[in-house]
Design a protein around this motif. Structure first.
Motif, PDB file in Angstrom:
ATOM      1  N   PRO A 247      57.853  10.354  60.055  1.00 38.52           N
ATOM      2  CA  PRO A 247      58.932  11.259  60.479  1.00 38.52           C
ATOM      3  C   PRO A 247      59.383  12.245  59.384  1.00 38.52           C
ATOM      4  CG  PRO A 247      59.591   8.951  60.765  1.00 38.52           C
ATOM      5  CD  PRO A 247      58.219   8.939  60.222  1.00 38.52           C
TER       6      PRO A 247
ATOM      7  N   THR B 269      50.205  14.559  58.681  1.00 36.59           N
ATOM      8  CA  THR B 269      51.424  14.692  59.496  1.00 36.59           C
ATOM      9  C   THR B 269      52.274  15.881  59.049  1.00 36.59           C
ATOM     10  OG1 THR B 269      52.398  12.952  58.143  1.00 36.59           O
ATOM     11  CG2 THR B 269      51.591  12.312  60.305  1.00 36.59           C
ATOM     12  N   ASN B 270      52.159  16.265  57.780  1.00 32.00           N
ATOM     13  CA  ASN B 270      52.764  17.522  57.323  1.00 32.00           C
ATOM     14  C   ASN B 270      52.232  18.686  58.137  1.00 32.00           C
ATOM     15  OD1 ASN B 270      53.153  17.286  53.710  1.00 32.00           O
ATOM     16  ND2 ASN B 270      54.569  16.913  55.352  1.00 32.00           N
TER      17      ASN B 270
ATOM     18  N   LYS C 207      59.493  20.568  65.237  1.00 36.40           N
ATOM     19  CA  LYS C 207      60.193  19.288  65.218  1.00 36.40           C
ATOM     20  C   LYS C 207      59.842  18.443  66.446  1.00 36.40           C
ATOM     21  CE  LYS C 207      64.020  21.219  62.607  1.00 36.40           C
ATOM     22  NZ  LYS C 207      65.469  21.336  62.504  1.00 36.40           N
TER      23      LYS C 207
ATOM     24  N   GLY D  18      57.135  19.421  57.142  1.00 34.63           N
ATOM     25  CA  GLY D  18      56.266  20.498  57.587  1.00 34.63           C
ATOM     26  C   GLY D  18      57.033  21.520  58.410  1.00 34.63           C
ATOM     27  N   ALA D  19      57.887  20.999  59.313  1.00 31.82           N
ATOM     28  CA  ALA D  19      58.646  21.883  60.194  1.00 31.82           C
ATOM     29  C   ALA D  19      59.672  22.694  59.406  1.00 31.82           C
ATOM     30  CB  ALA D  19      59.330  21.055  61.281  1.00 31.82           C
TER      31      ALA D  19
ATOM     32  N   SER E 198      57.629  13.319  56.978  1.00 28.75           N
ATOM     33  CA  SER E 198      56.532  14.208  56.716  1.00 28.75           C
ATOM     34  C   SER E 198      56.443  15.318  57.762  1.00 28.75           C
ATOM     35  CB  SER E 198      55.257  13.364  56.683  1.00 28.75           C
ATOM     36  OG  SER E 198      54.156  14.176  56.594  1.00 28.75           O
ATOM     37  N   ILE E 199      56.569  14.941  59.029  1.00 26.65           N
ATOM     38  CA  ILE E 199      56.554  15.932  60.105  1.00 26.65           C
ATOM     39  C   ILE E 199      57.727  16.898  59.919  1.00 26.65           C
ATOM     40  CG2 ILE E 199      56.899  16.256  62.594  1.00 26.65           C
ATOM     41  CD1 ILE E 199      55.272  13.779  63.084  1.00 26.65           C
ATOM     42  N   LEU E 200      58.880  16.297  59.588  1.00 27.69           N
ATOM     43  CA  LEU E 200      60.078  17.101  59.393  1.00 27.69           C
ATOM     44  C   LEU E 200      59.908  18.070  58.228  1.00 27.69           C
ATOM     45  CD1 LEU E 200      62.458  16.682  61.240  1.00 27.69           C
ATOM     46  CD2 LEU E 200      63.606  15.416  59.434  1.00 27.69           C
TER      47      LEU E 200
ATOM     48  N   GLY F 196      53.606  18.707  61.592  1.00 25.37           N
ATOM     49  CA  GLY F 196      54.972  19.235  61.571  1.00 25.37           C
ATOM     50  C   GLY F 196      54.980  20.742  61.434  1.00 25.37           C
TER      51      GLY F 196
END
Lengths: 241, 97
Positions: A33, A154-155, A163, A39-40, A35-37, A158
């Protein structure tokens, strides 16, 4: 007989690989989470996709990367941004001093890479592993590769899709890392002076957290614990080290 | 303001310096004094505790309870029990209460 030994060596290397992946698995749930965040948010704050990827590949420290983004947005001078990242990462100086003693059988090249990958969970897992058996490159790098690859992939997700996870806190995901670190700390309860060190560190950490503020509580609280351990130490205890 | 790539690379260098620095300084020492040795053995207990302590008291009572449960269950049983106990309490509280 020779073949038998070679097979055994190979089998144990494979075990080490799988142990590393197994131990990294719970951490991934916490990493994804964030990591995705990252990236976003990075793209949201004006970094290009390539710059976001460069940051994650080369810095590999999620908290510092958030701080860097935030300070870049405030148009602060470069030296102040770099100094903030350095201060936030100061605890790694202690990690590298402590874990370096358990990497003496790694080659120079392996050490160079191993220190690059020394994030909090990596350090904690390596110390925990060396309590039960010798820390091998196979274990260290399979753990690291699992976390690092997941982090970078996962970056990208994101960065590409924004998101995806709207409310990670609903599932308690924002709290997996603190829970994981708590459980890891308990694994060190048999080390000498544990209760004194842990209580001293938490008291000083909280004191600093509520006065000077974050991120200094980590380094200063940690150093307080080290001072307690050094004070309690008696020469004969460590002669076998 | 310098371009983003410069800042990113400088931050990466600063981070790598912290991750190698401790080892490089220490490896110049030769044999270690017993107090230094004891301090280094205490790094996981000391630094990880300092990292976690504010989470236990600044996020609300249930979050604090989750950390305490994680502490108790990992002490009594195992690490995995500790993490799951904390997560279950948080998940239940945040979804159903």
């Amino acid at each position: 007989m020779k073949n038998h030994t070679a097979n055994e060596v190979q089998a144990s290397a494979i075990t080490e690989y799988f142990d590393g992946i197994r131990d990294a698995a719970p951490v991934l749930v916490a990493v994804v989470p964030f990591s995705i965040l990252f990236g976003a948010i990075a793209l949201d704050k004006g970094l290009s996709f390539a710059e976001m990827l460069l940051a994650s590949l080369s810095i590999y420290a999620v908290a510092s990367q958030y701080v860097m983004l935030d300070l870049m947005g405030q148009k602060l001078p470069v030296w102040l941004i770099v100094l903030s990242v350095f201060a936030l990462n100061f605890r790694h100086v202690l990690y590298s001093a402590a874990i370096g003693r358990k990497l003496s059988h790694f080659t120079g090249f392996e050490k160079t890479i191993a220190f690059f990958l020394l994030v909090d969970p990596q350090y904690a897992a390596a110390e925990a592993r060396s309590l039960i058996k010798k820390l091998t490159p196979a274990y260290y790098f399979s753990y690291a590769a699992t976390v690092y690859t997941t982090w970078v992939l996962t970056n990208c997700i994101g960065g590409l899709f924004g998101k995806l996870i709207e409310n990670p806190e609903i599932y308690g995901l924002d709290f997996i890392l603190p829970l994981y670190f708590t459980a890891l700390v308990v694994g060190f309860r048999s080390t000498s002076g544990f209760l004194w060190v842990a209580s001293g560190s938490s008291v000083i950490s909280l004191l600093i957290f509520f006065t000077i503020g974050s991120p200094w509580h980590i380094s200063i609280g940690g150093l307080a614990g080290l001072a307690i351990a050094a004070t309690l130490s008696r020469p004969e205890e460590t002669s076998h080290g | 303001m310098a371009d983003a790539v410069t800042i990113i690379i400088l931050c990466a260098i600063a981070t790598y310096v912290t991750r190698t620095g401790g080892h490089i300084v220490l490896s110049r020492f030769g044999t270690l004094n017993h107090r230094l040795e004891a301090a280094l053995n205490a790094v996981p207990a000391a630094v990880l505790t300092a990292l976690v302590a504010p989470y236990a008291v600044t996020n609300g009572p249930v979050e604090g309870l989750a950390i305490l449960l994680s502490l108790f269950f990992s002490w009594r049983f195992s690490m995995i029990h500790g993490i799951i106990a904390g997560l279950v309490v948080l998940g239940l509280y945040r979804n159903f209460i």
